[in-house]
Design a protein around this motif. Structure first.
Motif, PDB file in Angstrom:
ATOM      1  N   UNK A  52       0.816  -1.232   0.000  1.00 42.74           N
ATOM      2  CA  UNK A  52       0.000   0.000   0.000  1.00 42.74           C
ATOM      3  C   UNK A  52       0.848   1.280   0.000  1.00 42.74           C
ATOM      4  N   UNK A  53       2.121   1.144  -0.242  1.00 43.38           N
ATOM      5  CA  UNK A  53       3.100   2.244  -0.436  1.00 43.38           C
ATOM      6  C   UNK A  53       3.541   2.950   0.853  1.00 43.38           C
ATOM      7  N   UNK A  77      -1.716   4.104  -5.482  1.00 41.63           N
ATOM      8  CA  UNK A  77      -2.720   4.593  -4.510  1.00 41.63           C
ATOM      9  C   UNK A  77      -4.089   4.823  -5.145  1.00 41.63           C
ATOM     10  N   UNK A  82      -7.443   0.316   1.044  1.00 42.89           N
ATOM     11  CA  UNK A  82      -6.681  -0.260   2.151  1.00 42.89           C
ATOM     12  C   UNK A  82      -7.505  -0.262   3.434  1.00 42.89           C
ATOM     13  N   UNK A  83      -7.681  -1.432   3.986  1.00 39.66           N
ATOM     14  CA  UNK A  83      -8.321  -1.533   5.300  1.00 39.66           C
ATOM     15  C   UNK A  83      -7.238  -1.909   6.300  1.00 39.66           C
ATOM     16  N   UNK A  84      -6.763  -0.940   7.093  1.00 44.54           N
ATOM     17  CA  UNK A  84      -5.625  -1.233   7.973  1.00 44.54           C
ATOM     18  C   UNK A  84      -6.004  -2.137   9.148  1.00 44.54           C
ATOM     19  N   UNK A  88      -8.447   2.926  11.463  1.00 41.03           N
ATOM     20  CA  UNK A  88      -8.214   4.364  11.629  1.00 41.03           C
ATOM     21  C   UNK A  88      -9.441   5.116  11.117  1.00 41.03           C
ATOM     22  N   UNK A 102     -13.124   9.526   2.514  1.00 41.26           N
ATOM     23  CA  UNK A 102     -12.210   8.701   1.720  1.00 41.26           C
ATOM     24  C   UNK A 102     -12.580   8.747   0.234  1.00 41.26           C
ATOM     25  N   UNK A 146     -14.605   0.907   8.763  1.00 40.07           N
ATOM     26  CA  UNK A 146     -13.229   0.972   8.270  1.00 40.07           C
ATOM     27  C   UNK A 146     -13.105   0.239   6.934  1.00 40.07           C
ATOM     28  N   UNK A 147     -13.815  -0.871   6.814  1.00 39.65           N
ATOM     29  CA  UNK A 147     -13.751  -1.609   5.556  1.00 39.65           C
ATOM     30  C   UNK A 147     -14.433  -0.831   4.424  1.00 39.65           C
ATOM     31  N   UNK A 149     -14.622   2.344   4.261  1.00 39.68           N
ATOM     32  CA  UNK A 149     -13.704   3.440   3.925  1.00 39.68           C
ATOM     33  C   UNK A 149     -12.662   2.967   2.906  1.00 39.68           C
ATOM     34  N   UNK A 150     -12.279   1.700   3.030  1.00 36.28           N
ATOM     35  CA  UNK A 150     -11.265   1.149   2.115  1.00 36.28           C
ATOM     36  C   UNK A 150     -11.833   0.886   0.730  1.00 36.28           C
TER      37      UNK A 150
END
Lengths: 248, 386
Positions: A52-53, A77, A82-84, A88, A102, A146-147, A149-150
């Motif tokens: 994810x850079x 990107x 990305x789901x960290x 977050x 997002x 969060x998911x 958002x990804x």
């Protein structure tokens, strides 16, 4: 669209002399749901963070949609979601506002964004809570937001790092269904998890890594057959002599 | 750089301002409360009381051939109605009265005062031919109001004596920092403190910036943003814009609160607009300090403490706190001092916005602001963002 979604070649990452990822090579195709399994500290998140850079590899390379993570991170990107591992989110925003933010970062057209957020929220069963402030959410709700958002940018490649941790069984099932749907849309999905049943249930192929090294690669069924095991937990035990996790 | 991303990030931060009670209090409610409480406490609400300063005067030039000048100076002091002038025959008695608190200030007109002004008019463009003299001015250091107000007021009276009422002449070899004579004779302590409130309110932006940046870093929000196409430049611009907007709101709130309790600044719309401009420039300073504080802080909690290392000196040396002696020198290094100075010049002295000193102050605050933001961004990118 490049031939393979993700190509990882001899990827190595060291932190102060400690090798977190050791000469890892993988090829992941479009429409493939690929699991990376391993205990805590195995190098799963480090691998995802290179893809994810966020991190640069010490050696080797990784390309996503044909673009190198080091030399063309801007393009990478644009195509990833990305789901960290640690969800977050902005606690003072509502769930919907977090997801929309997002979408704005990815410049999803306004009209598309609004309807997409609504349908995603409905899909994951959060219609009644999505306009509450995120700081009021339970752990499972935060994971689900969060998911989303990804995934709000409708990414070609989804990198989901332990997305179902702390979710109740019902929510977990809803997320699994959603992930399957994404695969059906032709997206490449990397899922890191230490829930064996999750990997068995969802993944087309899994890579088992330990201490940064790839120790097994194949479909869950093939791996269990090859190692004459009832489940992936047992496969891991046979390969490494240790349990994948102490507690589920 | 994409405006949609920037606007979205600005909205996100502004929502925090009104949804987080602590931030709402510090940035919005605190300036209002501070203004109203101080306004009440220090006489802002129409008590109608006339504030004047008791000034002792020793005229050592009263018998010289050029005594008309010193007499004019004394008359102007008296006519200003800000000063109640008491004549003294010797220095020791005047100093004694000052030490005992019977006077707010003691002024000594030196011998040769009239000759000095005459020498100026004899050759206005040749400073080498002037006869230099110095007026002795001793101010009661126990009176905050006297310390802050008397020196500029005496300076104005002197300017009026030398140049007359229309003292604003650009070609004069002597700089006039505050050409307009203060007309009001009903000063309260609040009148002298009000300009400092503007800087006082904005100073705390530093803490919010530092807390916000460290929080976003610690909670993985910055990392999350870095996996999206948003650039560092877009993020930093959004942060800066957010706090510029908040600074504008603070100025508006302090002004509105001041008006509500009866404060009337001696300036018009142009002066008020200028105050907004310099407050915006000052918000850059606050953002810069906030970024630096965030860079060297390991957590949001630590950043609060670190921020105070930037806030306290500016508060004590650059707002409405009394200054004198060494603190005057220290204050020159405080960006807030230039904001306070400007608002004082506009609101208290009633100077027009063509007054050079306020433009100089604006330039200083703007340059400092841009530099501090640049340094803050470099430090935060290098040490603070991971």
């Amino acid at each position: 669209m490049s031939e393979s979604a993700i190509t990882i070649t001899n990827l190595t990452k060291r932190f102060n002399g400690i090798t977190a990822v050791d000469n890892l090579s993988l090829e992941i195709g479009w429409g493939e749901l690929f699991g990376i399994l391993g205990p805590n500290g195995a190098g799963k998140s480090t691998t995802v963070n290179i893809l994810n850079t966020l991190l640069e590899p010490t050696e080797g390379s990784a390309t996503l949609d044909g673009h190198d993570v080091v030399f063309d991170p801007e393009h990478v990107r644009k195509v990833i979601g990305v789901c960290p591992q640690e969800p977050a989110f902005y606690p003072h925003l509502t769930g919907r506002e977090n997801i929309t933010l997002m979408g704005d970062m990815h410049l999803v057209p306004k009209d598309v964004l609004e309807s997409r957020v609504s349908s995603m929220v409905e899909r994951i069963g959060m219609e009644t809570d999505i306009d509450r402030l995120a700081k009021e959410y339970s752990g499972g709700m935060i994971r689900r937001v969060s998911m989303l958002m990804a995934l709000v940018n409708d990414p070609k490649i989804a990198l989901l790092d332990e997305p179902t941790v702390a979710m109740d069984p019902k929510s977990r099932r809803a997320v699994w269904d959603y992930i399957r749907e994404l695969r059906m849309q032709g997206k490449a999905i990397i899922l890191t998890t230490h829930y064996m049943e999750e990997a068995q249930e969802l993944c087309d192929r899994v890579a088992i890594i330990d201490e940064g090294k790839l120790i097994a690669l194949g479909s869950p069924t093939d791996l269990m057959e090859t190692h004459q095991s009832k489940n992936l937990e047992e496969v891991f035990l046979k390969l490494t002599g240790k349990k994948l996790r102490e507690e589920t | 750089m994409n405006p949609r991303r920037i606007i979205s990030l600005v909205k996100k931060d502004l929502k925090k301002t009104h949804r987080e009670p602590a931030v709402l209090f510090l940035l919005i409610i605190f300036p209002i409360v501070l203004t109203i409480v101080f306004g009440f406490a220090f006489g802002g609400i129409g008590d109608g009381g006339t504030t004047s300063f008791d000034v002792g005067l020793l005229n050592l030039d009263a018998t010289s051939p050029q005594a008309d000048w010193s007499m004019a100076f004394v008359n102007n002091l008296t006519d200003s109605e800000v000063f109640v002038v008491y004549a003294y025959d010797d220095n020791a008695t005047g100093q004694s009265a000052l030490l005992q608190g019977n006077l707010d200030a003691f002024i000594v007109i030196p011998e040769g005062f009239g000759d000095s002004i005459a020498s100026y008019y004899g050759s206005p463009i040749d400073p080498s031919s002037w006869t230099n003299t110095t007026i002795g001015l001793y101010v009661d250091s126990g009176s905050m109001m006297a310390v802050s107000a008397v020196p500029p007021l005496v300076q104005q009276v002197l300017m009026k004596t030398v140049f007359g009422s229309d003292a604003m002449t650009l070609n004069l070899p002597i700089e006039i920092s505050s050409p307009a004579l203060v007309k009001s004779s009903t000063f309260s302590q609040w009148d002298f403190m009000a300009p400092g409130i503007f800087a006082f309110a904005s100073i705390f932006l530093t803490m919010i910036v530092a807390q916000s940046m460290t929080y976003e870093r610690d909670e993985g929000l910055l990392k999350r943003l870095r996996t999206t196409p948003v650039s560092s430049a877009e993020y930093m611009v959004s942060q800066t814009l957010t706090y510029m907007i908040i600074a504008s709101v603070q100025v508006a709130l302090v002004l509105a609160s001041s008006f509500a309790i009866g404060y009337r600044p001696a300036t018009g719309p142009a002066g008020i607009a200028f105050t907004f401009v310099i407050a915006l420039a000052f918000s850059l300073v606050a953002v810069g300090f906030g970024l630096i504080a965030a860079s060297i802080s390991k957590s949001a909690e630590v950043s609060t403490g670190v921020s105070f290392a930037f806030i306290m000196p500016q508060m004590f040396f650059g707002t409405f706190m009394p200054l004198g002696g060494a603190t005057e020198v220290i204050a020159k290094f405080m960006p807030s001092k230039y904001l306070t100075d400007t608002v004082t010049t506009l609101f208290l002295r009633g100077a027009p916005i063509t007054t050079p000193v306020i433009w100089t102050n604006l330039a200083i605050v703007s340059i400092l602001g841009v530099l501090l933001v640049a340094v803050g961004i470099v430090l935060f990118e290098k040490f603070g963002s991971r």
